[in-house]
Structures are given as C-alpha cells and as structure tokens.
Design an enzyme around this catalytic site. Structure first.
Site, PDB file in Angstrom:
ATOM      1  N   VAL A  15       0.816  -1.216   0.000  1.00 15.07           N
ATOM      2  CA  VAL A  15       0.000   0.000   0.000  1.00 15.07           C
ATOM      3  C   VAL A  15       0.850   1.266   0.000  1.00 15.07           C
ATOM      4  CG1 VAL A  15      -1.687   1.329   1.321  1.00 15.07           C
ATOM      5  CG2 VAL A  15      -1.952  -1.136   1.117  1.00 15.07           C
ATOM      6  N   ASN A 105      11.004   1.313   7.748  1.00 10.90           N
ATOM      7  CA  ASN A 105      11.233   1.634   9.164  1.00 10.90           C
ATOM      8  C   ASN A 105      12.458   0.903   9.674  1.00 10.90           C
ATOM      9  OD1 ASN A 105       9.777   3.590  10.475  1.00 10.90           O
ATOM     10  ND2 ASN A 105       8.019   2.279  10.899  1.00 10.90           N
ATOM     11  N   SER A 131       6.706   9.255   7.089  1.00  4.93           N
ATOM     12  CA  SER A 131       5.599   9.220   8.046  1.00  4.93           C
ATOM     13  C   SER A 131       4.335   9.790   7.418  1.00  4.93           C
ATOM     14  CB  SER A 131       5.943  10.017   9.304  1.00  4.93           C
ATOM     15  OG  SER A 131       4.880   9.961  10.228  1.00  4.93           O
ATOM     16  N   GLY A 133       1.499   7.423   7.012  1.00  7.28           N
ATOM     17  CA  GLY A 133       0.651   6.296   6.664  1.00  7.28           C
ATOM     18  C   GLY A 133       0.219   6.303   5.212  1.00  7.28           C
ATOM     19  N   LYS A 185      13.424   9.577  12.490  1.00  8.79           N
ATOM     20  CA  LYS A 185      12.121   8.912  12.364  1.00  8.79           C
ATOM     21  C   LYS A 185      11.825   8.071  13.610  1.00  8.79           C
ATOM     22  CE  LYS A 185       8.368   7.341  10.269  1.00  8.79           C
ATOM     23  NZ  LYS A 185       8.002   6.079  10.897  1.00  8.79           N
ATOM     24  N   HIS A 188      10.783  10.448  16.227  1.00 10.04           N
ATOM     25  CA  HIS A 188       9.422  10.858  15.851  1.00 10.04           C
ATOM     26  C   HIS A 188       8.410   9.835  16.363  1.00 10.04           C
ATOM     27  CE1 HIS A 188       5.988  10.190  13.137  1.00 10.04           C
ATOM     28  NE2 HIS A 188       5.973  11.484  12.898  1.00 10.04           N
ATOM     29  N   ASN A 189       8.685   8.557  16.115  1.00  6.57           N
ATOM     30  CA  ASN A 189       7.760   7.511  16.534  1.00  6.57           C
ATOM     31  C   ASN A 189       7.672   7.410  18.055  1.00  6.57           C
ATOM     32  OD1 ASN A 189       7.676   7.056  13.785  1.00  6.57           O
ATOM     33  ND2 ASN A 189       7.782   4.840  13.968  1.00  6.57           N
ATOM     34  N   GLU A 192       5.517  10.110  19.165  1.00 10.17           N
ATOM     35  CA  GLU A 192       4.151   9.683  18.827  1.00 10.17           C
ATOM     36  C   GLU A 192       3.582   8.794  19.943  1.00 10.17           C
ATOM     37  OE1 GLU A 192       2.685   6.337  15.748  1.00 10.17           O
ATOM     38  OE2 GLU A 192       3.714   8.022  14.792  1.00 10.17           O
TER      39      GLU A 192
END
Length: 491
Positions: A15, A105, A131, A133, A185, A188-189, A192
C-alpha cells in the site's frame, strides 16, 4: 533499447509503495515500479496506475535500465534482511554515484552500516524516514532523509515536491549524515507514543474521574483542537470517540484495552538509556503499553487490590477541564524537549550535524505528530540553532509557567482518584528535576561509595585538603574498609 526516461524507481508495491508512486506521478515525476512478485507490477499498471505515466519493470536489471543517471531507487520493503537482499541484487546494475534509498522503518544502526558499505563501493545511500501512513504517502508524507550528503542535490526536488507542504514549505529537509534520517524517524515515533499515551490519560481522567460520556469527551477534544493542542492526533481522537456502533454504543468502549507496538518506541527508549539521556515520557509510554498487554493479570489484580474510595468531583468542572488542557500541553512540551535533547546528544556522539529547525519543520505536516505546536519549535530553533533545551526558549518557558498550576492540580486530583497517569506524572517529575539546582544524587553517590568504593566528586565550594576539586574521592565510611576504589561507569 531507447534512452531511459525514469526519474526514480521504487521497489515494493504494498500500500505505501503504490501510494507513494501515484503521489510522485501526480507531481510530474516519471516513476518505474518493480516488485519481487512481478504479477503485482502488471496488476498495478492495469488498475491503480492505469492512465498514468508510471512504468513497470519485471526485473532488477530492467528497472535500472529504465532510470536516468544518477539512478535513484527507493526501497519500500520489510526492514532487515529484505533491504540488504535488494541492495545486493541492485549492485551489479548500478554505476558510480547511483543512489539507493531505504524508505522503510529500518533501525538506524543498519542505515549507518549501509551508508558506509555503499559509499565504499562508489554508490550513495539514503535512509529516509517516511511518516503519514497510507494517506500521507498518497498525498504528501513527512520525509526525513539522511545518509550520503552528496545524494541530497540529486533527490531534493523529488523529495520536497512529493512531501506534504505546511505554511508554504515542504515537510522535508536534509537531516544529516549516515543513519540520522532513520534515527530522527525513530525519535518521531517515540514522541508519537508519548502523545498518544498523554491523550489516553486525559481521556481516562475525563471518563473515570469526571464521569463524562464519550460524546462529551469528544466535544472537549474538538474544543482543544482549536487552541494550542491543534493536531492530527487530537482531531482523530474526537472522531474516534464520536464513532458509534449500530447499537448506538461508542466503538471505542468495545475495544480490548491492550495496546500493540511495533518496536520503534522501544528503540527510542533503549537509545535514550544508551545515551544516558532522561527521555522519561517516551519510556513511560512504552511501559504503559506493556502494562496494558497483561490484561488477564490486571483483571485478577483488580479483584484483590483496592484503590481510594471514589468521591464525586466537587470543584469547578470547567476549570478542571481547562487545567487538563494545560497539563496536556505542558507534558507535550516536556516530551519534545526530551526528544530533542536525545537527538542533540546522539549527534554529538556520532558527529552528525543535525538540522533541528529542519526536523521540526518536516514534522509540521504529513505525519502522525503534525501540530500547530511544531511551528513554535521550528521558530525556536530558527532563532537559536544551538538551543540547548526548548525550555530555554522564551515562548516555551512562558507556556510551561502558565500551565504549571493547572498541571499540578490535575495530577494531584488523579492521584486522589487512583487513576494512573504515568506520562503526565513523569513529565512533571522531569520538569521539577530539570529545574532543581540540587538533586539527591549526592546521597546515591555516598551509598555507592559506601558499599562499592565507587568514589564521588566534591560539590563546588565544599573543597578542602581532604576533598580536592575534580578528584575521584573514596571515603572509608566504616573504618573497616581500605583505600582502593572501584572504577566508575559514566553513561
């Protein structure tokens, strides 16, 4: 064969890969698509990519043949061995200066290694955080590229055009050297994780503490989303709370209270421990998910462990809700302060020249933690590039001091109710520790020296002939010990 026309190649038609290809095509770039299962290439061209300029390739060699030089190839495949496998397959068909981009990732040590390995062979490597999705990939993700610095001029236009745009600027900038893109990243996660845990705790306080219904809590979040907490996560939280099942019951009340995780938050917590940095909020967010996962054990504990007797809230309900908004805001400031402290320390250790304003800028849109708040962080680092802490910036300093009274009232009330607030509480504990000139670590050092001869240094201004400045000192506390001291590990 005709001259190559592909601007960029992409391997991996799940996807994310498909949507990123369509995004780049919409922005005017000619993309060559490849997948290990080549039938997926044909299906993609016949369906989702029908009528576009997307080209297909049925082998790694054909992919490389269709790309203009220097070749730019994005890998959107499972992190780990699959990335190394595709790099190995690509190498025979690459030329000096060609660029391999890992958009998965991946763990940042792998990107450090891959940068060095590919550069030693004359190729360039970019490890890029992606990032946002599925929707971000399709219409504009946050992109965090780092690695071979020489690669940036060749990919800059494609990346910044493809990325989300916020405040008239792309949510993409060059991060820094080797594994820095994937490191940023990862942080960042981790942030999150912290944001999500703070929001969950606010929901719990409003539901169990004030006894509000999901629809009422949703309205509060919608109000908060018009102020300092304006963000993607606050917005979707309101939508989730308003979403009812066919029987009229909120779907969120039917979801098992056991949170999953894919490991990037844990990576951040481990990196913080390795660096000796107090990234406490992300750590607590990870542990809160771990606690949620022992559902059956919590069920048994709930029957034998009693908390305080629940009393109805007698105060000003609206004032408390306003306090909670400020507590959430102040706690977010602590989390981001800790995250940037961690990046600063790692940059120092690994000799990275990180672009902190650029990092905040690329998080302002297209990603899960996008918020108005990040505009203020960008301004802080634009103003002072070597800012030691967000709390030293006037804007955040004033914001925290304004929020502090309500922040304390909320946590105190939650404790009286017996409602767990690990993220809120650790944020305040960090703030109180960070603003303390003296902390009780002197006693810990005394204990360590007492039982293990681990030594200590004397406090400035307390030196004498026995306790000399700058020296590692061991005291024979009992009169029975010797004068030999142990070595000390410094984080």
């Amino acid at each position: 064969m005709s001259a190559p026309t592909g601007d960029i190649g992409l391997i991996g038609l799940a996807v994310m890969g498909q949507n990123l290809i369509l995004n780049m095509n919409d922005k005017g770039f000619n993309v060559v698509a490849y997948n290990r299962t080549t039938s997926k290439v044909d299906d993609f061209l016949a369906n989702e990519a029908k009528g576009t300029n997307v080209q297909g390739a049925h082998s790694i060699e054909e992919l490389c043949q269709k790309l203009k030089t220097p070749r730019k190839i994005i890998l959107l495949v499972k992190a780990g061995d699959a990335v190394d496998s595709f790099i190995s397959q690509l190498e025979p068909f690459l030329e000096k200066g060609d660029i391999v981009i890992d958009g998965g990732n991946s763990h940042y040590p792998d990107s450090i290694r891959r940068t060095k390995e590919l550069e030693s062979k004359g190729f360039l490597f970019v490890g890029s955080g992606v990032s946002g999705g599925e929707e971000g990939a399709r219409y504009g993700p946050s992109l965090m590229p780092g690695g071979s610095t020489a690669a940036w001029p060749a990919i800059k236009e494609i990346f910044q055009t493809t990325a989300a745009q916020a405040y008239g600027e792309p949510c993409c900038d060059w991060v820094g050297e080797t594994g820095s893109g994937h490191y940023v990243k990862m942080v960042h996660n981790g942030i999150e994780y912290g944001d999500m845990q703070l929001i969950a705790e606010a929901y719990d306080i409003l539901k169990r503490g004030l006894g509000l219904k999901e629809s009422e809590i949703a309205d509060i979040f919608l109000t908060w989303n018009k102020g300092v907490l304006d963000s993607f996560l606050i917005e979707i939280t309101a939508e989730i709370l308003k979403f009812n099942d066919d029987d009229g019951e909120p779907v969120v009340t039917k979801i098992l209270d056991s949170a999953g995780q894919k490991g990037t938050g844990k990576w951040t917590a481990i990196a913080a421990l390795d660096a000796g940095m107090p990234v406490t909020l992300i750590g607590e967010a990870v542990f809160a998910r771990c606690l949620s996962s022992i559902k059956e054990e919590r069920g048994r504990a709930s029957k034998i462990l009693a908390g305080p007797q629940k009393e109805a809230f007698r105060g000003d309900k609206q004032q408390f809700i306003d306090d909670l908004e400020q507590a959430l805001y102040a706690s977010k400031i602590m989390s981001y302060t800790q995250g940037f402290m961690l990046m600063r320390e790692t940059a120092k250790e690994l000799h990275w020249n990180l672009n902190y304003a650029g990092i905040a800028r690329m998080w302002r849109g297209g990603c899960i933690i996008k918020s108005v708040f990040l505009k203020d962080i960008t301004s802080a680092y634009d103003k002072t590039g070597n800012l030691e802490s967000l709390l030293f910036d006037d804007f955040f300093n004033k914001a925290v001091h304004k929020a502090q009274p309500g922040w304390r009232r909320v946590i105190a009330q939650a404790v009286l109710w017996g409602i767990p607030t690990p993220a809120f509480s650790t944020a305040l504990a960090f703030f109180d520790g960070y603003r303390s000139e003296i902390v009780p670590a002197n006693l810990i050092q005394g204990q360590r020296d007492y039982f293990g001869a681990h030594t200590f240094k004397v406090l400035p201004g307390k030196e004498n002939d026995k306790f000399k400045a700058g020296q590692d000192i061991h005291v024979n506390w009992t009169g029975r010990g010797g004068n030999v001291s142990a070595s000390t590990y410094v984080a």
